[in-house]
Design a protein around this motif. Structure first.
Motif, PDB file in Angstrom:
ATOM      1  N   GLY A  70       0.815  -1.212   0.000  1.00  0.00           N
ATOM      2  CA  GLY A  70       0.000   0.000   0.000  1.00  0.00           C
ATOM      3  C   GLY A  70       0.843   1.255   0.000  1.00  0.00           C
ATOM      4  N   LEU A  71       1.914   1.257   0.798  1.00  0.00           N
ATOM      5  CA  LEU A  71       2.811   2.413   0.845  1.00  0.00           C
ATOM      6  C   LEU A  71       3.473   2.655  -0.506  1.00  0.00           C
ATOM      7  N   LEU A  72       3.853   1.575  -1.172  1.00  0.00           N
ATOM      8  CA  LEU A  72       4.555   1.713  -2.438  1.00  0.00           C
ATOM      9  C   LEU A  72       3.663   2.297  -3.533  1.00  0.00           C
ATOM     10  N   LYS A  73       2.367   2.232  -3.358  1.00  0.00           N
ATOM     11  CA  LYS A  73       1.431   2.838  -4.322  1.00  0.00           C
ATOM     12  C   LYS A  73       1.194   4.314  -4.047  1.00  0.00           C
ATOM     13  N   SER A  74       1.591   4.779  -2.875  1.00  0.00           N
ATOM     14  CA  SER A  74       1.302   6.154  -2.497  1.00  0.00           C
ATOM     15  C   SER A  74       2.308   7.118  -3.123  1.00  0.00           C
ATOM     16  N   PRO A  75       1.833   8.207  -3.715  1.00  0.00           N
ATOM     17  CA  PRO A  75       2.756   9.203  -4.263  1.00  0.00           C
ATOM     18  C   PRO A  75       3.469   9.994  -3.179  1.00  0.00           C
ATOM     19  N   HIS A  76       3.036   9.819  -1.924  1.00  0.00           N
ATOM     20  CA  HIS A  76       3.593  10.588  -0.813  1.00  0.00           C
ATOM     21  C   HIS A  76       4.456   9.741   0.120  1.00  0.00           C
ATOM     22  N   ALA A  77       4.744   8.496  -0.255  1.00  0.00           N
ATOM     23  CA  ALA A  77       5.468   7.596   0.634  1.00  0.00           C
ATOM     24  C   ALA A  77       6.670   6.980  -0.069  1.00  0.00           C
ATOM     25  N   GLU A  78       7.732   6.815   0.699  1.00  0.00           N
ATOM     26  CA  GLU A  78       8.928   6.116   0.238  1.00  0.00           C
ATOM     27  C   GLU A  78       9.392   5.214   1.368  1.00  0.00           C
ATOM     28  N   VAL A  79       9.472   3.920   1.120  1.00  0.00           N
ATOM     29  CA  VAL A  79       9.939   2.978   2.130  1.00  0.00           C
ATOM     30  C   VAL A  79      11.452   2.874   2.008  1.00  0.00           C
ATOM     31  N   VAL A  80      12.167   3.347   3.026  1.00  0.00           N
ATOM     32  CA  VAL A  80      13.629   3.440   2.930  1.00  0.00           C
ATOM     33  C   VAL A  80      14.357   2.407   3.778  1.00  0.00           C
ATOM     34  N   ALA A  81      13.645   1.756   4.720  1.00  0.00           N
ATOM     35  CA  ALA A  81      14.338   0.797   5.591  1.00  0.00           C
ATOM     36  C   ALA A  81      13.338  -0.177   6.201  1.00  0.00           C
ATOM     37  N   ILE A  82      13.852  -1.365   6.526  1.00  0.00           N
ATOM     38  CA  ILE A  82      13.058  -2.377   7.220  1.00  0.00           C
ATOM     39  C   ILE A  82      13.973  -3.102   8.194  1.00  0.00           C
ATOM     40  N   SER A  83      13.420  -3.592   9.287  1.00  0.00           N
ATOM     41  CA  SER A  83      14.229  -4.261  10.302  1.00  0.00           C
ATOM     42  C   SER A  83      13.602  -5.574  10.718  1.00  0.00           C
ATOM     43  N   SER A  84      14.445  -6.437  11.287  1.00  0.00           N
ATOM     44  CA  SER A  84      14.001  -7.709  11.844  1.00  0.00           C
ATOM     45  C   SER A  84      15.038  -8.145  12.858  1.00  0.00           C
ATOM     46  N   ARG A  85      14.632  -8.975  13.816  1.00  0.00           N
ATOM     47  CA  ARG A  85      15.614  -9.586  14.709  1.00  0.00           C
ATOM     48  C   ARG A  85      16.522 -10.528  13.924  1.00  0.00           C
ATOM     49  N   ASP A  86      16.051 -10.961  12.762  1.00  0.00           N
ATOM     50  CA  ASP A  86      16.808 -11.823  11.855  1.00  0.00           C
ATOM     51  C   ASP A  86      17.263 -10.957  10.681  1.00  0.00           C
ATOM     52  N   GLY A  87      18.556 -10.617  10.660  1.00  0.00           N
ATOM     53  CA  GLY A  87      19.061  -9.742   9.610  1.00  0.00           C
ATOM     54  C   GLY A  87      18.866 -10.302   8.219  1.00  0.00           C
ATOM     55  N   GLY A  88      18.994 -11.619   8.082  1.00  0.00           N
ATOM     56  CA  GLY A  88      18.785 -12.240   6.776  1.00  0.00           C
ATOM     57  C   GLY A  88      17.361 -12.105   6.308  1.00  0.00           C
ATOM     58  N   ARG A  89      16.436 -12.230   7.231  1.00  0.00           N
ATOM     59  CA  ARG A  89      15.014 -12.054   6.909  1.00  0.00           C
ATOM     60  C   ARG A  89      14.750 -10.615   6.468  1.00  0.00           C
ATOM     61  N   ALA A  90      15.330  -9.655   7.171  1.00  0.00           N
ATOM     62  CA  ALA A  90      15.151  -8.255   6.799  1.00  0.00           C
ATOM     63  C   ALA A  90      15.699  -7.990   5.399  1.00  0.00           C
TER      64      ALA A  90
END
Length: 337
Positions: A25-45
């Motif tokens: 949903g965020l990626l469809k928004s003209p007002h949003a940019e997803v710049v980072a994601i986190s996880s306790r599992d770095g490989g999963r992130a």
């Protein structure tokens, strides 16, 4: 906020709701940019970051919060961590869109009153941003149904996986906090009021200890009632009806309508009982997660106020508290908001 200006989002964990709904949903928004994601599992992130072309992946939630290039954090952690990590995000100067429920009790949620001025905290009830909910409230406000007196809701799914967070009572699992909260929100949204008291009949899973079936009656005063059922071990189903002396309104898929398919509202004046005389309004396909992101971006840019703030979220938690209090006392429980 200019046409090309975007709010930079950081995603706190690789939870399914984020991967399957919020990030797309965020990626469809003209007002949003997803710049980072986190996880306790770095490989999963890293794997999720690669899937969505997210530039940065962190192997801890804390590392993401230290990123100075994040404007707003989306927090879909398990329920018992919602308030702690929302506060931690806010302390770093970041706005937060927190998954529902915003906490596990009203007392827990009240800690969010300490958030610094200028930091926005929103509870992610995406349904309130869908055009079908807005149109339904417009019809209610018009008086076409008369003064509405009854709302009926059902939300159910089937999940008996022991490792699923929804089946872990000690971290805020159970049907009421997961999906019953949508029915509470619906009552408050369409009555435009808070209920005064609650009465609940709840069945708990003997192994998980979670509420797997709940039937609830909420008294909104002046003869206004919401009754709903939430369930985690029944066939998937959902419904929402709003009734007044002059008509009935039904949202056909009230809580999770497909983003790529139109939605429909049925208005029945009583003569047809859903037959040929009923009016059916069709609304175009809409991703309610994108609409939620757009609304939050406008609030951050001070183009419009945040319609549902921390105070609103605390009231929702107080209603849920009253429902659980009714279960314990086997009687009506007042809403202490």
């Amino acid at each position: 906020m200019g046409r090309d200006e975007k709010i930079r989002w950081g995603i706190l964990s690789t939870a399914g709701i984020g991967i399957n709904h919020v990030i797309p949903g965020l990626l469809k928004s003209p007002h949003a940019e997803v710049v980072a994601i986190s996880s306790r599992d770095g490989g999963r992130a890293r794997a999720v970051a690669d899937r969505f072309a997210i530039p940065r992946a962190y192997g801890s939630y804390e590392a993401l919060l230290e990123d100075p290039e994040i404007d707003v954090v989306y927090n879909p952690l398990p329920n018992h961590l919602h308030v702690d990590f929302t506060l931690a995000s806010a302390s770093k100067g970041k706005h937060v869109l927190c998954e529902k429920p915003i906490g596990i009790t009203a007392e827990d949620a009240r800690r969010l009153r300490s958030v610094p001025d200028g930091i926005l905290i929103g509870e992610a009830f995406m349904v309130r941003h869908h055009p079908q909910w807005k149109r339904a409230r417009e019809i209610v406000r018009s008086g076409e149904l008369g003064e509405i007196k009854a709302i009926r809701a059902l939300f159910a799914y089937h999940n008996v996986e022991p490792d699923n967070v929804r089946n872990q009572a000690e971290i805020g699992g159970g049907g009421l906090l997961d999906i019953g909260c949508y029915a509470v929100t619906a009552g408050r949204y369409f009555f435009e009021a808070a209920p005064e008291r609650a009465l609940a009949l709840i069945d708990r899973d003997p192994g998980f200890g979670t509420d797997r079936l709940a039937s609830v009656l909420l008294d909104f005063g002046r003869g206004r009632q919401l009754n709903f059922t939430s369930a985690t071990q029944l066939v998937p189903a959902q419904s929402l009806e709003i009734l007044g002396p002059s008509g009935r309104l039904e949202l056909e898929i009230p809580f999770n309508p497909p983003a790529d398919h139109h939605t429909a509202i049925v208005i029945d004046k009583g003569e047809s009982l859903g037959g040929e005389l009923a009016r059916r309004e069709i609304l175009p396909a809409c991703d309610q997660y994108t609409e939620q992101a757009n609304a939050f971006a406008r609030a951050i840019a001070a183009q419009e106020p945040l319609e549902h703030d921390v105070a609103d979220a605390i009231v929702n938690m107080a209603v849920l508290d009253a429902i659980f209090a009714s279960e314990r006392t086997n009687s009506w429980a007042s809403v202490q908001s």
